[in-house]
Write a protein that holds these residues in place. Structure first.
Motif, PDB file in Angstrom:
ATOM      1  N   ASP A  78       0.833  -1.191   0.000  1.00  0.00           N
ATOM      2  CA  ASP A  78       0.000   0.000   0.000  1.00  0.00           C
ATOM      3  C   ASP A  78       0.877   1.254   0.000  1.00  0.00           C
ATOM      4  N   GLU A  79       0.258   2.423   0.094  1.00  0.00           N
ATOM      5  CA  GLU A  79       0.976   3.691  -0.004  1.00  0.00           C
ATOM      6  C   GLU A  79       1.941   3.921   1.155  1.00  0.00           C
ATOM      7  N   LYS A  80       1.774   3.138   2.238  1.00  0.00           N
ATOM      8  CA  LYS A  80       2.674   3.267   3.381  1.00  0.00           C
ATOM      9  C   LYS A  80       3.827   2.268   3.330  1.00  0.00           C
ATOM     10  N   GLY A  81       3.848   1.437   2.285  1.00  0.00           N
ATOM     11  CA  GLY A  81       4.924   0.465   2.149  1.00  0.00           C
ATOM     12  C   GLY A  81       4.659  -0.858   2.823  1.00  0.00           C
ATOM     13  N   ASN A  82       3.417  -1.090   3.282  1.00  0.00           N
ATOM     14  CA  ASN A  82       3.063  -2.348   3.932  1.00  0.00           C
ATOM     15  C   ASN A  82       2.534  -3.347   2.900  1.00  0.00           C
ATOM     16  N   VAL A  83       3.059  -4.590   2.929  1.00  0.00           N
ATOM     17  CA  VAL A  83       2.606  -5.627   1.997  1.00  0.00           C
ATOM     18  C   VAL A  83       1.189  -6.042   2.361  1.00  0.00           C
ATOM     19  N   ARG A  84       0.278  -5.960   1.385  1.00  0.00           N
ATOM     20  CA  ARG A  84      -1.128  -6.303   1.619  1.00  0.00           C
ATOM     21  C   ARG A  84      -1.487  -7.685   1.096  1.00  0.00           C
ATOM     22  N   PHE A  85      -0.898  -8.078  -0.043  1.00  0.00           N
ATOM     23  CA  PHE A  85      -1.155  -9.410  -0.578  1.00  0.00           C
ATOM     24  C   PHE A  85      -0.107  -9.723  -1.642  1.00  0.00           C
ATOM     25  N   SER A  86       0.006 -11.009  -1.994  1.00  0.00           N
ATOM     26  CA  SER A  86       0.952 -11.468  -3.009  1.00  0.00           C
ATOM     27  C   SER A  86       0.203 -12.295  -4.046  1.00  0.00           C
ATOM     28  N   ILE A  87       0.565 -12.085  -5.319  1.00  0.00           N
ATOM     29  CA  ILE A  87      -0.079 -12.808  -6.414  1.00  0.00           C
ATOM     30  C   ILE A  87       0.996 -13.274  -7.389  1.00  0.00           C
TER      31      ILE A  87
END
Length: 280
Positions: free
Chosen positions: A174-183
């Motif tokens: 996301d815009e804060k650099g946190n990983v949200r999901f992987s595809i």
């Protein structure tokens, strides 16, 4: 509308406790140093102090500023449940901090014995001096925190790409650099921007699925540089490996992806680069 969108963007630099402490401590040290060394506006002549008494009195302005920031950034933010700033809320917050500081400075300079009429006469000048003095350390530390945050994001992006190259996974942050999901990269068909979000369309059990991510297409495009994904429109990026055919027109074209009925447009802005990239 562009100004409103800009003001509504996230301002993450004071989200962490560590960054708030950096702001408070730096403002305290800088203010004490600045006011005692440079003595702005001949502030040392406002009282009849000298020597160590003058140093203590002048340093009191820095201590008051630091206390206001401490209470503001921790107690009041916790009280109003303000975990994250937006640009406009940050601007309003800083204005309120400066006004409180200016008020306390007026009382402090008058040894906490202020006539109301005199107070209203002095507060404009007090606010002006506070604005000029406090915004210097405030601005410097925000610039520093912005640099550190962006550098950390770039490092995290690089590490994430290196880690997942072998697995073929793409970690979306996301815009804060946190990983949200992987595809898996070869499962993704295209990406579409929607306001402050990017929608990732991919294949899951032969069906079209999607995931929404709060980030900008510009950031995602930068992250996916040197990959199989190519920007073809202000609102679209496509997986070049999923192109079934391209229909060319005079100065633009549109793309048909495998498993997708609708065409993806290629805008005139991206057409020359896209054409040279696809036709070899």
């Amino acid at each position: 509308m562009k100004i409103l969108k800009l003001l509504d963007q996230q301002f993450p630099f004071l989200d962490s406790v560590r960054n708030r402490w950096i702001l408070i401590i730096f403002s305290l040290v800088f203010s004490i140093f600045f006011i005692n060394v440079f003595v702005p506006w001949n502030i040392n002549r406002w009282n009849n102090d000298s020597g160590i008494e003058e140093f203590i009195h002048l340093s009191g302005f820095g201590v008051i500023a630091a206390l206001v920031l401490l209470i503001s950034q921790f107690s009041i933010r916790k009280l109003v449940r303000l975990k994250h700033f937006r640009i406009w809320t940050f601007a309003v917050w800083v204005f309120c901090e400066l006004f409180v500081m200016a008020t306390l400075f007026s009382f402090y300079q008058a040894s906490w014995d202020v006539n109301i009429n005199r107070f209203f006469q002095d507060i404009p000048n007090s606010f002006k001096y506070t604005l000029l003095a406090i915004l210097i350390p405030y601005s410097l530390i925000i610039l520093f925190l912005s640099y550190v945050t962006q550098k950390s994001k770039l490092k995290q992006l690089a590490e994430t790409k290196d880690l997942d190259d072998k697995a073929g996974l793409i970690n979306f942050m996301d815009e804060k650099g946190n990983v949200r999901f992987s595809i898996l990269g070869d499962q993704i068909l295209y990406l579409e921007s929607a306001d402050n979000y990017v929608v990732i369309y991919y294949k899951s059990d032969e069906r079209l699925a999607k995931q929404m991510l709060r980030n900008s297409m510009k950031n995602i495009e930068s992250f996916l540089t040197n990959s199989n994904f190519k920007r073809c429109h202000r609102s679209f990026m496509v997986n070049l490996q999923k192109i079934e055919f391209i229909e060319f027109e005079k100065s633009t074209c549109r793309i048909k992806l495998f498993g997708l009925e609708n065409f993806i447009p290629v805008s005139r802005k991206f057409f020359p680069e896209f054409r040279s990239f696809t036709i070899r």
